[in-house]
Design an enzyme around this catalytic site. Structure first.
Site, PDB file in Angstrom:
ATOM      1  N   GLU A  20       0.822  -1.389   0.068  1.00 15.88           N
ATOM      2  CA  GLU A  20      -0.062  -0.161   0.024  1.00 15.88           C
ATOM      3  C   GLU A  20       0.945   1.275   0.114  1.00 15.88           C
ATOM      4  OE1 GLU A  20      -1.384   2.021   3.370  1.00 15.88           O
ATOM      5  OE2 GLU A  20      -0.849   0.188   4.660  1.00 15.88           O
ATOM      6  N   ASP A 133     -17.457   3.591  13.554  1.00 18.37           N
ATOM      7  CA  ASP A 133     -16.260   3.665  12.628  1.00 18.37           C
ATOM      8  C   ASP A 133     -15.613   2.154  12.415  1.00 18.37           C
ATOM      9  OD1 ASP A 133     -13.963   4.285  11.371  1.00 18.37           O
ATOM     10  OD2 ASP A 133     -13.267   6.346  12.719  1.00 18.37           O
ATOM     11  N   ASP A 137     -10.883  -1.663   5.689  1.00 19.34           N
ATOM     12  CA  ASP A 137      -9.872  -2.700   5.388  1.00 19.34           C
ATOM     13  C   ASP A 137     -10.730  -4.165   5.610  1.00 19.34           C
ATOM     14  OD1 ASP A 137      -8.416  -0.519   5.045  1.00 19.34           O
ATOM     15  OD2 ASP A 137      -7.021  -0.987   7.025  1.00 19.34           O
ATOM     16  N   LYS A 154      -3.981  -2.330  14.147  1.00 23.15           N
ATOM     17  CA  LYS A 154      -3.626  -0.866  14.749  1.00 23.15           C
ATOM     18  C   LYS A 154      -4.037  -1.084  16.211  1.00 23.15           C
ATOM     19  CE  LYS A 154      -4.453   1.470  11.238  1.00 23.15           C
ATOM     20  NZ  LYS A 154      -4.882   2.072  10.220  1.00 23.15           N
TER      21      LYS A 154
HETATM   22  N1  PSU Z   1      -0.681   1.237   9.150  1.00 21.29           N
HETATM   23  C1  PSU Z   1       0.413   1.996   9.372  1.00 21.29           C
HETATM   24  N2  PSU Z   1       0.129   3.131   8.756  1.00 21.29           N
HETATM   25  C2  PSU Z   1      -1.012   3.495   8.059  1.00 21.29           C
HETATM   26  C3  PSU Z   1      -2.160   2.887   7.864  1.00 21.29           C
HETATM   27  C4  PSU Z   1      -2.068   1.488   8.508  1.00 21.29           C
HETATM   28  O1  PSU Z   1       1.238   1.542   9.909  1.00 21.29           O
HETATM   29  O2  PSU Z   1      -0.953   4.615   7.489  1.00 21.29           O
HETATM   30  C5  PSU Z   1      -3.060   3.143   6.981  1.00 21.29           C
HETATM   31  C6  PSU Z   1      -3.458   1.778   6.155  1.00 21.29           C
HETATM   32  O3  PSU Z   1      -3.587   2.464   4.763  1.00 21.29           O
HETATM   33  C7  PSU Z   1      -4.772   1.441   6.655  1.00 21.29           C
HETATM   34  C8  PSU Z   1      -5.323   2.811   7.011  1.00 21.29           C
HETATM   35  O4  PSU Z   1      -5.565   0.826   5.508  1.00 21.29           O
HETATM   36  O5  PSU Z   1      -4.626   3.366   7.545  1.00 21.29           O
HETATM   37  C9  PSU Z   1      -6.851   2.483   7.600  1.00 21.29           C
HETATM   38  O6  PSU Z   1      -7.561   3.716   7.705  1.00 21.29           O
HETATM   39  P1  PSU Z   1      -8.911   3.693   8.452  1.00 21.29           P
HETATM   40  O7  PSU Z   1      -8.757   3.455   9.799  1.00 21.29           O
HETATM   41  O8  PSU Z   1      -9.432   5.195   8.247  1.00 21.29           O
HETATM   42  O9  PSU Z   1      -9.695   2.614   7.600  1.00 21.29           O
HETATM   43 MN    MN Z   2     -12.711   4.992   9.719  1.00 25.15          MN
END
Ligand code: PSU
Ligand code: MN
Length: 298
Positions: A20, A133, A137, A154
């Site tokens: 990504e 939220d 993914d 995360k």
């Molecule tokens: N993990 C990391 N750095 C990031 C992300 C994940 O170490 O920048 C990013 C990835 O692209 C993941 C996104 O798909 O955060 C998820 O965002 P959200 O929680 O808004 O779906």
């Molecule tokens: Mn989100």
């Protein structure tokens, strides 16, 4: 050998791994660490004998694979592109859209790439019952027949709820040489993984069986290497600080994850950066080995 497999061997020199771009953009890591992360991930995939393919939208075009002269751009300012934003980024001709896990999985699947590496997966956010939220993914993992390698999800998410959702969506979750779901910066979360694996041959056999049976996503959850890990209690304290800081600014929606990641850098006095780099590199290397094992199993 099937016709499809023989065609693949003729037309492709190496198994491919999608990466990504959000993590390498200004949304994922501060400069110059993002360029280091990109270089280390590219090298780790190549060292395993596979070809790294960075996904992005550049000049309004979806890309799977970027040229070296485009690396600076990949590490620059970006607009975040999740799966639903891909069509908008193309239709409106965005200059640089950095693809998240959900968008990258869509592009990888469309390109016939079977393995994808990221840092940490998005998932179910804490307080999701109020905010609703849940990262796109998770839906992408449920839909696309691709192996994703990540350091669990995360750490600032609701990890238990994230695992529940993965189960509901019938995503295969495999602990990479661990019985516990990794918590991104920390090797363990206290939450068990349903199954653990020791080798890439096992992952390849499981993925092939899952796909033969009509399944889609396979998540290989690999803990950050010991030398670069942060203790769970320490990172939890930093998460509390980072989430409070992000909430105070009123940040919402797609902006939440980049804001919390940045706040975590401050809350750990920069310690989260080398950890983030090490886990991304580790995941890329494992993904490369899995891609090679899948090609060998064809
Ligand atoms: N993990 C990391 N750095 C990031 C992300 C994940 O170490 O920048 C990013 C990835 O692209 C993941 C996104 O798909 O955060 C998820 O965002 P959200 O929680 O808004 O779906
Ligand atoms: Mn989100």
């Amino acid at each position: 050998m099937t016709a499809r497999a023989s065609l693949r061997q003729v037309t492709l020199s190496k198994p491919r791994v999608a990466l990504e771009s959000t993590i390498f953009s200004n949304l994922g890591l501060p400069s110059p660490h993002n360029l280091e992360a990109l270089n280390r991930c590219l090298k780790a995939v190549a060292a395993a004998g596979a070809e790294p393919m960075v996904t992005a939208v550049l000049d309004g075009e979806t890309r799977v694979g970027v040229r070296p002269e485009e690396h600076q751009r990949i590490c620059g300012p970006a607009r975040k592109v999740a799966a639903r934003d891909l069509a908008v980024a193309v239709g409106q001709g965005w200059d640089y859209g950095a693809t998240t896990v959900s968008a990258s999985l869509a592009l990888a699947a469309a390109a016939g790439i079977e393995v994808f590496a990221t840092g940490g997966l998005g998932g179910v956010h804490r307080g999701w019952a109020q905010s609703g939220d849940v990262s796109a993914d998770l839906r992408a993992l449920a839909v696309h027949a691709v192996v994703t390698v990540s350091a669990g999800a995360k750490v600032f998410l609701d990890l238990a709820a994230t695992l529940e959702r993965l189960e509901t969506d019938s995503v295969v979750v495999l602990g990479w040489r661990t019985d516990e779901f990794p918590a991104f910066h920390a090797r363990s979360s206290g939450l068990p993984v349903p199954h653990s694996v020791e080798s890439v041959a096992e992952v390849a056999a499981i993925a092939r069986a899952h796909w033969r049976l009509g399944g889609a996503g396979v998540l290989v959850a690999a803990p950050v290497p010991e030398a670069d890990a942060i203790e769970f209690d320490r990172i939890e304290q930093a998460v509390a600080e980072a989430l409070a800081g992000a909430a105070a600014t009123g940040v919402q929606g797609a902006a939440v994850t980049p804001a919390v990641l940045a706040a975590l850098v401050d809350a750990t006095e920069g310690a989260s950066i080398p950890t983030n780099l090490a886990l991304a590199e580790n995941n890329a290397g494992i993904a490369g080995q899995i891609a090679v094992a899948l090609a060998a199993a064809d």
